[in-house]
Write a protein that holds these residues in place. Structure first.
Motif, short mmCIF file in Angstrom:
data_model
loop_
_atom_site.label_atom_id
_atom_site.label_comp_id
_atom_site.label_asym_id
_atom_site.label_seq_id
_atom_site.Cartn_x
_atom_site.Cartn_y
_atom_site.Cartn_z
N ALA A 1 0.84 -1.20 0.00
CA ALA A 1 0.00 0.00 0.00
C ALA A 1 0.87 1.24 0.00
N ASP A 2 0.36 2.31 -0.61
CA ASP A 2 1.06 3.60 -0.64
C ASP A 2 0.25 4.64 0.11
N LEU B 1 6.59 9.87 0.27
CA LEU B 1 5.81 8.69 -0.07
C LEU B 1 6.12 7.58 0.93
N TYR B 2 5.06 7.05 1.53
CA TYR B 2 5.14 5.89 2.42
C TYR B 2 4.69 4.68 1.60
N SER C 1 1.46 -14.31 13.82
CA SER C 1 2.50 -13.31 13.55
C SER C 1 2.36 -12.71 12.16
N TRP C 2 2.62 -11.40 12.10
CA TRP C 2 2.61 -10.67 10.83
C TRP C 2 3.59 -9.52 10.93
N ARG C 3 3.92 -8.93 9.79
CA ARG C 3 4.96 -7.89 9.73
C ARG C 3 4.54 -6.79 8.76
N THR C 4 4.95 -5.58 9.11
CA THR C 4 4.85 -4.46 8.16
C THR C 4 6.24 -3.86 7.99
N VAL C 5 6.54 -3.50 6.75
CA VAL C 5 7.77 -2.77 6.45
C VAL C 5 7.36 -1.53 5.66
N TRP C 6 7.57 -0.36 6.26
CA TRP C 6 7.29 0.90 5.59
C TRP C 6 8.59 1.51 5.13
N ARG C 7 8.67 1.84 3.86
CA ARG C 7 9.81 2.57 3.29
C ARG C 7 9.30 3.98 3.04
N VAL C 8 9.91 4.95 3.67
CA VAL C 8 9.47 6.34 3.58
C VAL C 8 10.55 7.15 2.88
N ALA D 1 11.81 15.20 2.97
CA ALA D 1 11.92 15.34 4.42
C ALA D 1 12.34 14.07 5.14
N LYS D 2 12.18 12.91 4.48
CA LYS D 2 12.41 11.64 5.18
C LYS D 2 13.08 10.62 4.28
N ASP D 3 13.89 9.76 4.91
CA ASP D 3 14.50 8.61 4.25
C ASP D 3 14.61 7.52 5.31
N LEU D 4 13.50 6.80 5.51
CA LEU D 4 13.38 5.88 6.64
C LEU D 4 12.94 4.49 6.21
#
Length: 148
Positions: A104-105, A112-113, A124-131, A135-138
């Protein structure tokens, strides 16, 4: 990640209490942070869920209390899909776990997330957000483990 665990009903799957562990990496500065706590998903009067996360967040050596609330509303298409909204009702992203994996975006100002959601099994489950953006680089990686 290899196999994903399909979720036919995302609201039923999420309901309950989850141990929540998140790592936060700032790719620009090299700083690392960590959230540790719980997320409780409770049924709302509208048939959706309220997901309340609470715990502590450590960033640059300082630990502080942290919390947030998200709403998970049925989208009407299928029980495996929901619309995720911020506590104030603003849209955040869609979520469809019928295959056990979803991308998802979310656009936040000029950043942009992009989130990848993967279900490993019943507990168990996981989320990985690339931002990314001006302003951000996470990278934020969150692991959820069922407590109940």
């Amino acid at each position: 990640m290899g196999e994903f665990w399909p979720v036919p009903d995302v609201l039923a799957y999420l309901t309950g209490r989850w141990r929540t562990e998140r790592s936060v990496r700032d790719l620009a500065s090299g700083d690392d942070g960590r959230f540790e706590g719980t997320t409780v998903f409770e049924t709302c009067e509208d048939g959706g869920l309220r997901g309340h996360e609470s715990g502590t967040f450590t960033w640059r050596g300082v630990t502080r209390p942290a919390e947030r609330t998200l709403r998970y509303a049925p989208d009407g298409a299928a029980p495996g899909a929901v619309q995720v909204r911020f506590a104030d009702g603003r849209p955040f992203h869609d979520l469809d776990l019928t295959s056990g994996r979803h991308v998802a975006d979310h656009l936040c100002a000029a950043d942009l997330y992009r989130g990848e959601f993967t279900v490993r099994d019943r507990g168990s489950w996981r989320t990985v957000w690339r931002v990314g953006g001006p302003a951000k680089d996470l990278v934020l990686t969150t692991d959820y483990t069922r407590e109940d």
